[in-house]
Motif scaffolding. Structure first.
Motif, PDB file in Angstrom:
ATOM      1  N   ALA A 155     -20.062  32.654 -48.046  1.00 22.80           N
ATOM      2  CA  ALA A 155     -21.413  32.447 -47.402  1.00 22.80           C
ATOM      3  C   ALA A 155     -21.921  33.792 -47.035  1.00 22.80           C
ATOM      4  O   ALA A 155     -23.165  34.230 -47.098  1.00 22.80           O
ATOM      5  CB  ALA A 155     -21.874  31.402 -46.882  1.00 22.80           C
ATOM      6  N   PHE A 156     -20.939  34.409 -46.357  1.00 22.91           N
ATOM      7  CA  PHE A 156     -21.505  35.740 -45.684  1.00 22.91           C
ATOM      8  C   PHE A 156     -21.903  36.783 -46.589  1.00 22.91           C
ATOM      9  O   PHE A 156     -22.697  37.482 -46.441  1.00 22.91           O
ATOM     10  CB  PHE A 156     -20.467  36.258 -44.919  1.00 22.91           C
ATOM     11  N   LEU A 157     -21.011  36.533 -47.909  1.00 21.67           N
ATOM     12  CA  LEU A 157     -21.460  37.741 -49.006  1.00 21.67           C
ATOM     13  C   LEU A 157     -22.836  37.757 -49.464  1.00 21.67           C
ATOM     14  O   LEU A 157     -23.507  38.373 -50.044  1.00 21.67           O
ATOM     15  CB  LEU A 157     -20.525  37.321 -49.723  1.00 21.67           C
ATOM     16  N   LEU A 158     -23.504  36.357 -49.444  1.00 20.78           N
ATOM     17  CA  LEU A 158     -24.842  36.032 -49.979  1.00 20.78           C
ATOM     18  C   LEU A 158     -26.191  36.297 -49.093  1.00 20.78           C
ATOM     19  O   LEU A 158     -27.316  36.192 -49.519  1.00 20.78           O
ATOM     20  CB  LEU A 158     -24.819  34.577 -50.328  1.00 20.78           C
ATOM     21  N   VAL A 159     -25.854  36.827 -47.744  1.00 20.48           N
ATOM     22  CA  VAL A 159     -27.000  36.624 -46.915  1.00 20.48           C
ATOM     23  C   VAL A 159     -27.641  38.144 -47.198  1.00 20.48           C
ATOM     24  O   VAL A 159     -28.896  38.293 -47.360  1.00 20.48           O
ATOM     25  CB  VAL A 159     -26.563  36.754 -45.386  1.00 20.48           C
ATOM     26  N   SER A 160     -26.916  39.263 -46.783  1.00 19.06           N
ATOM     27  CA  SER A 160     -27.406  40.761 -47.086  1.00 19.06           C
ATOM     28  C   SER A 160     -26.492  41.518 -47.457  1.00 19.06           C
ATOM     29  O   SER A 160     -25.302  41.186 -47.486  1.00 19.06           O
ATOM     30  CB  SER A 160     -28.185  40.969 -45.872  1.00 19.06           C
ATOM     31  N   LEU A 220     -25.865  44.320 -45.665  1.00 18.99           N
ATOM     32  CA  LEU A 220     -25.037  44.467 -44.395  1.00 18.99           C
ATOM     33  C   LEU A 220     -23.872  43.292 -44.141  1.00 18.99           C
ATOM     34  O   LEU A 220     -22.748  43.727 -43.961  1.00 18.99           O
ATOM     35  CB  LEU A 220     -25.981  44.460 -43.421  1.00 18.99           C
ATOM     36  N   TRP A 221     -24.503  42.143 -44.317  1.00 19.67           N
ATOM     37  CA  TRP A 221     -23.536  41.223 -44.013  1.00 19.67           C
ATOM     38  C   TRP A 221     -22.126  41.157 -45.198  1.00 19.67           C
ATOM     39  O   TRP A 221     -21.100  40.581 -44.569  1.00 19.67           O
ATOM     40  CB  TRP A 221     -24.220  39.541 -43.909  1.00 19.67           C
ATOM     41  N   ARG A 222     -22.274  41.514 -46.417  1.00 15.10           N
ATOM     42  CA  ARG A 222     -21.503  41.517 -47.137  1.00 15.10           C
ATOM     43  C   ARG A 222     -20.358  42.467 -46.766  1.00 15.10           C
ATOM     44  O   ARG A 222     -19.112  42.211 -47.029  1.00 15.10           O
ATOM     45  CB  ARG A 222     -21.937  41.765 -48.577  1.00 15.10           C
ATOM     46  N   ASP A 223     -20.987  43.739 -46.312  1.00 12.26           N
ATOM     47  CA  ASP A 223     -20.066  44.828 -46.036  1.00 12.26           C
ATOM     48  C   ASP A 223     -19.108  44.303 -44.792  1.00 12.26           C
ATOM     49  O   ASP A 223     -18.051  44.824 -44.712  1.00 12.26           O
ATOM     50  CB  ASP A 223     -20.860  46.241 -45.606  1.00 12.26           C
ATOM     51  N   ILE A 224     -19.905  43.819 -43.966  1.00 14.36           N
ATOM     52  CA  ILE A 224     -19.127  43.518 -42.654  1.00 14.36           C
ATOM     53  C   ILE A 224     -18.070  42.238 -42.970  1.00 14.36           C
ATOM     54  O   ILE A 224     -16.862  42.435 -42.641  1.00 14.36           O
ATOM     55  CB  ILE A 224     -20.115  42.555 -41.829  1.00 14.36           C
ATOM     56  N   ALA A 225     -18.342  41.325 -43.877  1.00 14.73           N
ATOM     57  CA  ALA A 225     -17.386  40.374 -44.080  1.00 14.73           C
ATOM     58  C   ALA A 225     -16.184  40.934 -44.937  1.00 14.73           C
ATOM     59  O   ALA A 225     -15.132  40.584 -44.557  1.00 14.73           O
ATOM     60  CB  ALA A 225     -18.210  39.217 -45.033  1.00 14.73           C
ATOM     61  N   LEU A 226     -16.399  41.820 -46.121  1.00 14.74           N
ATOM     62  CA  LEU A 226     -15.327  42.442 -46.653  1.00 14.74           C
ATOM     63  C   LEU A 226     -14.739  43.507 -45.939  1.00 14.74           C
ATOM     64  O   LEU A 226     -13.710  43.775 -46.291  1.00 14.74           O
ATOM     65  CB  LEU A 226     -15.845  43.246 -48.007  1.00 14.74           C
TER      66      LEU A 226
END
Length: 441
Positions: free
Chosen positions: A81-86, A88-94
């Motif tokens: 779900a983090f990957l779908l927010v923005s 920035l959030w995708r980069d943080i999650a990965l």
């Protein structure tokens, strides 16, 4: 104008146009970069996460999902779900490997594992961190179950499985052999079905061989496949030098199966475990000679023993069995033999001199006698225990309970008296949560 001069003029125009295009591309590139920078500054104003260092961003994400035992491979669940927010959030999650170290997959009958194609990227995101995999459902019927384990096996630190078993699938084995588990530390198979999952002794010995670093093994709700369904074979004996904890037997709500299906303890005939410290035997039909031979052969420093079973042994045999583990510090006895243990612990100083934690449970609606409480008071008065549990089908009289608790308080012993509370039918998540709370995992 000649054709040659016309061609030269046109080539010059093309060159000028190409130069102008390259210039405009550079201008566009700079504008796009400026746009990206402005968008980032805008996100920083609107999203406080962007103002934090990456390490703190990652820690926040990890803590958001730390209460989940497993991460289901579903876009609506963390961490996907983090990957779908923005962006920035995708980069943080990965960029946060700890988010990808746990996953859970539910398997449905006669189906491919739809999320199997995500496994390689999931493993990649986890980096070199040890992984935990939980599998639940119809594990005997999945069409690509083996491929999934082959992909994950080399990276796994923990493997939790909750197979569902039906009349149609009870004789189909769960295939784990042939998979390498070089880093596996914990293996938990917990079937809460009324029918136990089937295993083949040779295959299971191969699984243990493939996991040389395995330290904890919890096999609950497993049954040995009889010769009617499996070819006769002579398994090769295994000495496993790393296994320290073995919790073994049928789940409590599987206890109505036939006795010939409860003898999964046949595995003990082919095992030597010299490092074993913690042993649980649950609802098994085990000849005394099998377990005593296993204990003699292993000569292990067993400190923790839990017996939850209907053995069919006479009381003296229960005491004989426990005597093979003289260094016990923790002892739990459920149903058969609990009264014999209560009496012997209370009256014999030489029996388990290092015992510090004693739990006695009665699930069979036996009638408690005054002697039970007299022995309980006697052992509280003479034994240097740290904790004492007496869990009966019926609570003791109030005056007796108060007297035992007061005696325990005087001697610094944590005394708990009460009615049996079963753990039958737990979901895998609840089972694992309770084990973590109890320090099992």
């Amino acid at each position: 104008m000649s054709r040659a001069s016309t061609a030269a003029h046109l080539r010059g125009e093309l060159h000028d146009l190409s130069s102008a295009i390259e210039t405009q591309k550079l201008v566009l590139k700079n504008l796009l970069k400026q746009q990206s920078d402005v968008r980032k500054r805008l996100n920083a104003v609107l999203d406080p996460m962007a103002l934090l260092p990456l390490e703190l961003q990652s820690e926040i994400f990890v803590r958001c999902v730390s209460d989940n035992l497993d991460h289901i491979m579903d876009p609506t669940n963390f961490p996907l779900a983090f990957l779908l927010v923005s962006r920035l959030w995708r980069d943080i999650a990965l960029s946060t490997p700890r988010l990808w170290t746990r996953l859970r997959i539910n398997v449905f009958p006669n189906s491919n594992i739809a999320s199997a194609d995500l496994i390689p990227s999931w493993i990649k995101h986890a980096g070199n961190l040890p992984m935990s995999l939980t599998l639940s459902g119809w594990l005997q019927d999945s069409q690509n179950f083996s491929g999934l384990l082959e992909s994950c096996g080399p990276h796994l630190h923990e493997l939790f499985m909750q197979p569902l078993v039906s009349q149609d699938s009870m004789y189909r084995q769960i295939q784990l052999s042939g998979v390498a588990f070089p880093s596996l530390h914990t293996l938990v198979i917990h079937s809460t079905s009324h029918m136990a999952a089937t295993f083949n002794v040779t295959d299971w010995l191969d699984v243990l061989r493939a996991a040389p670093l395995l330290a904890e093994c919890h096999l609950r709700g497993m049954r040995y496949g009889t010769s009617e369904y499996f070819q006769a074979e002579t398994p090769t004996h295994l000495t496993h030098t790393s296994l320290r904890k073995l919790h073994f037997g049928l789940a409590q709500n599987s206890r109505r199966v036939n006795y010939e299906e409860r003898n999964s303890a046949i595995l003990l005939q082919h095992l030597t475990l010299p490092a074993l410290e913690d042993l649980l035997l649950s609802f098994l039909e085990i000849p005394l000679t099998i377990v005593t031979s296993f204990l003699t052969r292993s000569a292990a420093p067993i400190r923790v023993l839990e017996m939850k079973m209907e053995l069919g042994w006479p009381p003296d045999s229960v005491i004989e069995f426990i005597n093979f583990m003289p260094d016990l510090t923790h002892l739990t006895v459920v149903e058969e033999g609990y009264r014999s243990v209560l009496e012997v612990v209370a009256t014999r100083d030489d029996f388990l001199p290092n015992l510090r934690h004693l739990s006695l449970w009665d699930w069979n609606r036996k009638v408690q006698t005054p002697a039970d409480y007299e022995f309980a008071g006697q052992l509280l008065g003479v034994r240097p225990l740290e904790s004492f549990r007496l869990c009966l089908d019926q609570p003791p009289p109030a005056a007796v309970a108060e007297s035992l608790r007061s005696l325990g308080e005087e001697r610094g012993i944590d005394v708990k008296l009460g009615v049996d509370q079963s753990q039958a039918g737990l979901s895998v998540a609840e089972f694992l949560r309770r084990m973590k709370e109890q320090g099992v995992l």
